[in-house]
Design an enzyme around this catalytic site. Structure first.
Site, PDB file in Angstrom:
ATOM      1  N   HIS A  71     -30.978  17.253 -44.994  1.00  0.00           N
ATOM      2  CA  HIS A  71     -30.582  15.832 -44.923  1.00  0.00           C
ATOM      3  C   HIS A  71     -29.868  15.503 -43.614  1.00  0.00           C
ATOM      4  O   HIS A  71     -29.573  14.342 -43.349  1.00  0.00           O
ATOM      5  CB  HIS A  71     -29.680  15.467 -46.100  1.00  0.00           C
ATOM      6  CG  HIS A  71     -30.376  15.558 -47.425  1.00  0.00           C
ATOM      7  ND1 HIS A  71     -31.558  14.904 -47.676  1.00  0.00           N
ATOM      8  CD2 HIS A  71     -30.073  16.246 -48.560  1.00  0.00           C
ATOM      9  CE1 HIS A  71     -31.955  15.183 -48.918  1.00  0.00           C
ATOM     10  NE2 HIS A  71     -31.072  16.000 -49.470  1.00  0.00           N
ATOM     11  N   ASP A  97     -38.125  20.691 -51.306  1.00  0.00           N
ATOM     12  CA  ASP A  97     -36.917  20.358 -52.051  1.00  0.00           C
ATOM     13  C   ASP A  97     -37.219  19.116 -52.913  1.00  0.00           C
ATOM     14  O   ASP A  97     -38.126  18.349 -52.598  1.00  0.00           O
ATOM     15  CB  ASP A  97     -35.796  20.055 -51.047  1.00  0.00           C
ATOM     16  CG  ASP A  97     -34.428  19.939 -51.702  1.00  0.00           C
ATOM     17  OD1 ASP A  97     -33.679  20.925 -51.673  1.00  0.00           O
ATOM     18  OD2 ASP A  97     -34.112  18.852 -52.238  1.00  0.00           O
ATOM     19  N   HIS A 136     -35.489  16.569 -53.020  1.00  0.00           N
ATOM     20  CA  HIS A 136     -35.086  15.383 -52.259  1.00  0.00           C
ATOM     21  C   HIS A 136     -35.806  15.304 -50.918  1.00  0.00           C
ATOM     22  O   HIS A 136     -36.165  16.336 -50.347  1.00  0.00           O
ATOM     23  CB  HIS A 136     -33.568  15.418 -52.035  1.00  0.00           C
ATOM     24  CG  HIS A 136     -32.801  15.558 -53.312  1.00  0.00           C
ATOM     25  ND1 HIS A 136     -32.358  16.776 -53.773  1.00  0.00           N
ATOM     26  CD2 HIS A 136     -32.437  14.637 -54.235  1.00  0.00           C
ATOM     27  CE1 HIS A 136     -31.739  16.603 -54.932  1.00  0.00           C
ATOM     28  NE2 HIS A 136     -31.770  15.315 -55.236  1.00  0.00           N
ATOM     29  N   ASP A 170     -34.522  22.805 -56.521  1.00  0.00           N
ATOM     30  CA  ASP A 170     -34.136  21.734 -57.455  1.00  0.00           C
ATOM     31  C   ASP A 170     -35.291  21.007 -58.149  1.00  0.00           C
ATOM     32  O   ASP A 170     -35.035  20.177 -59.018  1.00  0.00           O
ATOM     33  CB  ASP A 170     -33.138  20.749 -56.808  1.00  0.00           C
ATOM     34  CG  ASP A 170     -33.448  20.431 -55.367  1.00  0.00           C
ATOM     35  OD1 ASP A 170     -34.546  20.767 -54.917  1.00  0.00           O
ATOM     36  OD2 ASP A 170     -32.589  19.830 -54.685  1.00  0.00           O
TER      37      ASP A 170
HETATM   38 ZN   LIG Z   1     -32.351  18.762 -52.967  1.00  0.00          ZN
END
Ligand SMILES: [Zn+2]
Length: 759
Positions: free
Chosen positions: A395, A429, A431, A518
């Site tokens: 991120h 991931d 995200h 995740d």
């Molecule tokens: Zn994540």
């Protein structure tokens, strides 16, 4: 002497190309009788390892500075189950010392790992009768003495030394190394081995009846090997080291646990690394590599200098045990950084839950070193490495931290590798990998692909949409695959296949996997339900790309299943990579995903200009002509007489043709222009484009296509391209462009369409 031995899998990486060049030089200088095409064939054997119906495996021994000191080429026959040492040579020619020994031991290890029932090779005779030359005799003796230390000795009482032609002398012995223990050599097995070696390796030299005669000459069962001549039998090295060079390099952030945010609900905690590590260490699949410090410039190549300085200072300024959370963010005015520390943190951050604290910087900095160490392992020829690190990084953008991330570890590794070849980052991931997307958004040499929960419900909410494709040069080099809130292993696998297709089409030299765990069932930050077996399937799919791969740990917060899922993933990935290396595969220059269009748009002027320039084939005034033709087309349409066909690869113009009817002829056409981007040359793009152009011309009623080019040497490849595509040289206008620079005119007659037969 410091040296390392590594397996070379391809001739794509610049590093490998250089090593191969040196290998070939050693062959030339050491074996003057070897034909040049046999030397060149080494590259092809790497591309197509089953070229001779043997799996070819190349090892090089190199100094720390990368100079090749020696090499060995091992052939493996999986059906009969034997290994054959094709070449072993050192640059100096002195093989008995440490170097030859190290290479031979590496070859034996590999043969054992491949479960070969014996290692065979040829050695010239060491007795005066068969080798009158004193110097050569001495060399042959020292060689056979060397192999005797391993128990390897010539096979005797057979006709392997039969001359192929009556004048042949000094025929080599076939030497047998039983590898682990002194096992008798069974006749039936030995016969199969000899037949395979003679038929496949010496196909041009040995007639079938010769092969038959030699095979039948193996009469003893077991086949006899010579008594020890140089070494005492009890001194033989029987063991083969069990060190497995195909292990995955595991680089763990040894300082990750200094970064421990104890605030409630902070799921990014030290137990994550520990639970993964426990499972991996039990598997025997990994070998630990210590993280090495890398200079800060690697970090500054992807992150803004003021941002890096800020994080360093801000972390240092926070009292031990305290956390500073950003809470105000600049929406309107980013030009003036505020002074107050808690406000300033919002200037560089994207959310309110990633704190600045004393240990965040040193831990994040060490994670970057780990990712770089893992990348370097792959650069050194290992197929797979894993940076098991936290804090995560995907991120973190060029100038922002957030989402538990400070520096973008995957992006730093990708940037480092991009100096050696094209890189694809695959973010799996839960995200969106907004960090890499931001950092490489305007670049076409690093492809960023991310599969993630749709931003309508998943962090980081403001990015990860399908329409974000990249910008400028990078347009088409970012692929987002946002997925629904509920998805199982099967659904995920389908989306992953799309991502892998895009990566395959990009044809990178390296793959970076930003591994989030995740997507797993029960993860507190996700909504999906992937199980351990699904992670294995994902690993297999990614491994089937056959790319040198660096895996970088990102998210994943359900500590109970982290280890199991990670191990499943790596089991699948490593197994698929191993299979890839041991199987026949398509040469990696195939293009997928090419599309064609005829309609010209205003943007094409600039795109054509760029394309024509980058080919390096045309003068400035010719580039102007190329632009004028497309302008003319845009202005007047069909009446301009100029027709275009564009080839695009994921939105990028990679080739085009310009053609049109020749005035005052019945049905003759001119091919005015064909240009192919250098990255796409030699990959069949030009040929496809030309065939499609011919079809368009035929549809428009044309039956002859003329194309002219220069006679100069630089255009030899262009001329041979036309010839391969069925164009015939019709005339040569001597000295047309200048003295010695004639104009060659090629023509292709298009066959009449037979409508009954066409599908
Ligand atoms: Zn994540």
């Amino acid at each position: 002497m410091m040296l390392r031995i590594r397996r070379i899998y391809d001739d794509v990486l610049p590093l490998n190309q250089e090593n191969l060049r040196q290998v070939k030089d050693i062959l030339r200088s050491r074996f003057s009788e070897v034909a040049e095409d046999e030397i060149e064939a080494i590259s092809e054997k790497l591309r197509n390892p089953f070229k001779q119906r043997f799996l070819s495996i190349l090892f090089v021994a190199e100094s720390i500075k990368g100079k090749v000191l020696g090499f060995a080429m091992l052939l493996h026959e999986p059906e009969i189950g034997f290994a054959y040492l094709d070449w072993i040579a050192t640059a100096t020619g002195r093989g008995g010392g440490g170097l030859g020994g190290a290479l031979y031991e590496r070859v034996r290890q590999e043969a054992v790992a491949l479960k070969a029932k014996g290692l065979f090779f040829e050695c010239l005779p060491d007795d005066e009768k068969n080798c009158p030359d004193k110097t050569i005799l001495k060399e042959n003796r020292s060689r056979l003495r060397f192999y005797e230390q391993y128990g390897a000795r010539p096979i005797i009482h057979t006709g392997y030394e039969f001359p192929v032609k009556p004048e042949d002398n000094c025929m080599p012995h076939l030497v047998y190394d039983s590898l682990m223990e002194q096992k008798p050599l069974k006749r039936a097995f030995a016969r199969k081995v000899v037949q395979a070696v003679l038929e496949r390796k010496y196909a041009d030299l040995c007639p079938a009846e010769y092969v038959n005669r030699v095979v039948k000459s193996f009469r003893d069962d077991p086949v006899q090997v010579r008594e020890f001549r140089y070494v005492k039998p009890e001194a033989v090295v029987n063991s083969v080291s069990s060190r497995n060079f195909e292990q995955i390099a595991l680089v763990v952030n040894d300082r990750h646990d200094i970064h421990h945010v104890r605030d409630r609900g902070y799921v990014e905690s030290p137990v994550r690394v520990r639970s993964i590590l426990t499972e991996l260490d039990k598997s025997g699949l990994f070998t630990h590599i210590k993280p090495q410090p890398f200079p800060e410039r690697h970090l500054l190549e992807v992150h803004a200098t003021d941002f890096v300085r800020y994080l360093k200072r801000a972390c240092n300024d926070v009292p031990e045990g305290k956390s500073l959370y950003p809470y105000v963010f600049p929406i309107r005015n980013k030009t003036r950084p505020p002074k107050e520390p808690s406000v300033l943190s919002g200037y560089y951050c994207i959310d309110t839950f990633t704190p600045i604290n004393r240990n965040a910087f040193p831990a994040a900095r060490r994670a970057v070193d780990c990712a770089l160490t893992a990348a370097r392992e792959v650069l050194n020829g290992r197929r797979l490495s894993y940076a098991l690190i936290r804090p995560p990084g995907h991120h973190a953008e060029h100038r922002f931290f957030g989402g538990f991330c400070y520096f973008n570890n995957s992006a730093v590794a990708a940037q480092y590798l991009s100096h050696y070849g094209k890189v694809a980052i695959l973010d799996i991931d839960y995200h969106h990998g907004n960090g890499q997307q931001d950092i490489f958004y305007r670049r076409s040499d690093v492809l960023t692909v991310s599969l993630h929960g749709h931003p309508s419900f998943a962090y980081p909410y403001f990015s990860g949409f399908g329409e974000e494709l990249g910008e400028g040069e990078g347009e088409g080099f970012n692929l987002n695959l946002p997925l629904p809130e509920k998805i199982d292993g099967e659904g995920y696998h389908k989306a992953l296949a799309k991502a892998l297709n895009r990566i395959e089409a990009f044809n990178p030299s390296f793959l970076i996997v930003a591994l989030g765990l995740d997507p797993a069932k029960g993860d507190p930050t996700g909504t999906w339900s992937l199980m351990a077996k699904d992670f294995r399937v994902n690993g297999e799919a990614i491994g089937s790309l056959g790319l040198p791969t660096v895996v970088v740990q990102e998210g994943g917060y359900r500590s109970r299943t982290l280890g199991k899922n990670a191990l499943s993933f790596f089991n699948g990935l490593a197994e698929a990579l191993r299979q890839w290396a041991h199987s026949r595969h398509e040469p990696k220059n195939q293009i997928h995903g090419l599309s064609f269009r005829q309609e010209a748009v205003p943007d094409d002027i600039e795109r054509i200009e760029k394309l024509v320039e980058i080919t390096g084939f045309f003068h400035a005034d010719e580039v102007e002509v190329a632009k004028e033709l497309i302008q003319e087309r845009l202005l007047k349409g069909d009446t301009s007489g100029y027709y275009f066909l564009f080839a695009e690869h994921y939105g990028r113009l990679v080739a085009y043709t310009c053609y049109g009817p020749i005035p005052c002829t019945l049905s003759s056409y001119d091919l005015y222009w064909i240009a192919v981007h250098p990255d796409y040359q030699g990959r069949g793009v030009g040929r496809q484009l030309l065939q499609l152009t011919e079809r368009k011309i035929k549809e428009a009623g044309g039956d002859r296509i003329y194309v002219d080019t220069s006679q100069r040497v630089q255009y030899a490849s262009t001329r041979s391209f036309y010839e391969r595509c069925g164009y015939i040289l019709e005339s040569l206008l001597v000295d047309f462009y200048g003295p010695g620079d004639g104009k060659t005119i090629y023509c292709k007659k298009l066959k009449k369409e037979n409508r009954e037969q066409s599908p």
